[in-house]
Scaffold this motif. Structure first.
Motif, PDB file in Angstrom:
ATOM      1  N   TYR A  42      48.270  38.420  60.313  1.00  0.00           N
ATOM      2  CA  TYR A  42      48.351  38.225  61.631  1.00  0.00           C
ATOM      3  C   TYR A  42      49.461  39.139  62.210  1.00  0.00           C
ATOM      4  O   TYR A  42      50.484  39.183  61.931  1.00  0.00           O
ATOM      5  N   ASP A  43      48.984  39.702  63.319  1.00  0.00           N
ATOM      6  CA  ASP A  43      49.764  40.877  64.113  1.00  0.00           C
ATOM      7  C   ASP A  43      50.626  40.193  65.337  1.00  0.00           C
ATOM      8  O   ASP A  43      49.831  39.630  66.155  1.00  0.00           O
ATOM      9  N   MET A  44      51.842  39.789  64.841  1.00  0.00           N
ATOM     10  CA  MET A  44      52.630  39.226  66.253  1.00  0.00           C
ATOM     11  C   MET A  44      52.719  39.745  67.357  1.00  0.00           C
ATOM     12  O   MET A  44      52.757  39.163  68.493  1.00  0.00           O
ATOM     13  N   GLU A  45      52.639  41.229  67.369  1.00  0.00           N
ATOM     14  CA  GLU A  45      52.863  41.977  68.632  1.00  0.00           C
ATOM     15  C   GLU A  45      51.761  41.889  69.501  1.00  0.00           C
ATOM     16  O   GLU A  45      51.593  41.781  70.616  1.00  0.00           O
ATOM     17  N   ARG A  46      50.491  42.178  69.055  1.00  0.00           N
ATOM     18  CA  ARG A  46      49.105  42.160  69.502  1.00  0.00           C
ATOM     19  C   ARG A  46      48.534  40.701  69.726  1.00  0.00           C
ATOM     20  O   ARG A  46      47.496  40.552  70.402  1.00  0.00           O
ATOM     21  N   GLN A  47      49.231  39.659  68.827  1.00  0.00           N
ATOM     22  CA  GLN A  47      48.713  38.513  68.896  1.00  0.00           C
ATOM     23  C   GLN A  47      47.473  38.398  68.290  1.00  0.00           C
ATOM     24  O   GLN A  47      46.374  37.725  69.153  1.00  0.00           O
ATOM     25  N   GLU A  48      47.064  39.080  67.343  1.00  0.00           N
ATOM     26  CA  GLU A  48      45.629  38.895  66.747  1.00  0.00           C
ATOM     27  C   GLU A  48      45.615  39.299  65.297  1.00  0.00           C
ATOM     28  O   GLU A  48      46.829  39.650  64.788  1.00  0.00           O
ATOM     29  N   TYR A  81      53.057  38.036  58.618  1.00  0.00           N
ATOM     30  CA  TYR A  81      52.635  36.877  58.940  1.00  0.00           C
ATOM     31  C   TYR A  81      51.268  36.552  58.748  1.00  0.00           C
ATOM     32  O   TYR A  81      50.492  37.306  58.856  1.00  0.00           O
ATOM     33  N   THR A  97      49.327  28.432  64.650  1.00  0.00           N
ATOM     34  CA  THR A  97      50.421  28.741  64.030  1.00  0.00           C
ATOM     35  C   THR A  97      50.420  29.810  62.986  1.00  0.00           C
ATOM     36  O   THR A  97      49.349  29.981  62.209  1.00  0.00           O
ATOM     37  N   VAL A 152      51.383  30.645  68.018  1.00  0.00           N
ATOM     38  CA  VAL A 152      50.633  32.044  68.163  1.00  0.00           C
ATOM     39  C   VAL A 152      49.352  31.580  68.898  1.00  0.00           C
ATOM     40  O   VAL A 152      48.699  30.492  69.186  1.00  0.00           O
ATOM     41  N   ARG A 153      48.915  32.786  69.611  1.00  0.00           N
ATOM     42  CA  ARG A 153      47.471  32.833  70.264  1.00  0.00           C
ATOM     43  C   ARG A 153      46.486  32.554  69.092  1.00  0.00           C
ATOM     44  O   ARG A 153      46.608  33.148  68.097  1.00  0.00           O
ATOM     45  N   PRO A 155      43.664  32.938  66.364  1.00  0.00           N
ATOM     46  CA  PRO A 155      43.182  34.339  66.020  1.00  0.00           C
ATOM     47  C   PRO A 155      41.430  34.453  66.226  1.00  0.00           C
ATOM     48  O   PRO A 155      40.677  33.270  65.951  1.00  0.00           O
TER      49      PRO A 155
END
Length: 162
Positions: A42-48, A81, A97, A152-153, A155
């Motif tokens: 999971y990319d935390m910056e892009r939330q995807e 992540y 999460t 997190v958002r 996926p």
């Protein structure tokens, strides 16, 4: 391409590699032969999800769909992540999460259990983990820590077309 690899009993962990452990179990009635849980990078910056149709790091663990004890699985992963995948066939009972797998760490995410309510619950059973480690665990070379979690958002899946 998937840079995640199962970590077999007796294997020796690479110095800088991260290892993630999680369990999968079934208590409810799953209508297929197998039940599996996939965790995706999971990319935390892009939330995807990280990756695309050609490069997609993911852990995949599958058990029989018959109710039974939780089985644990270990994976050697790129640090970063990981989140409960949108590609899974059952909905997670709690909010989305992400779980941290820091460089050179050995982390326990928890046990994903398909329940009678047709949802997957994440439980952290350290006694069950310790029993597994004492009897079947690979040679991790260091203590297993509970994975740090971050909300997190949820996926989304990506669609690959020719």
């Amino acid at each position: 391409m998937n840079r995640v690899h199962p970590f077999a009993p007796g294997a020796t962990r690479q110095d800088r590699a991260s290892v993630v452990v999680y369990g999968v179990g079934v208590e409810g009635e799953w209508k297929f032969q197998k039940f599996g849980v996939q965790l995706d990078q999971y990319d935390m910056e892009r939330q995807e999800l990280s990756g695309d149709c050609y490069r997609f790091n993911r852990m995949e663990a599958t058990v029989s769909a018959l109710p039974g004890p939780v089985r644990h699985f270990a994976f050697e992963v790129p640090s970063g992540y990981y989140a409960y995948s949108g590609f899974n066939g059952a909905r997670l009972a709690q909010d989305a999460t992400a779980f941290a797998a820091a460089e050179a760490s050995v982390v326990y995410v928890g046990d994903f259990v398909y329940g009678r309510d047709c949802k997957v619950a994440l439980r952290r059973n350290l006694d069950g983990l310790n029993m597994w480690m004492n009897t079947q665990a690979p040679n991790f070379g260091k203590a297993v820590e509970v994975a740090e979690t971050v909300p997190v958002r949820p996926p989304n899946i990506f669609v690959c077309t020719p």
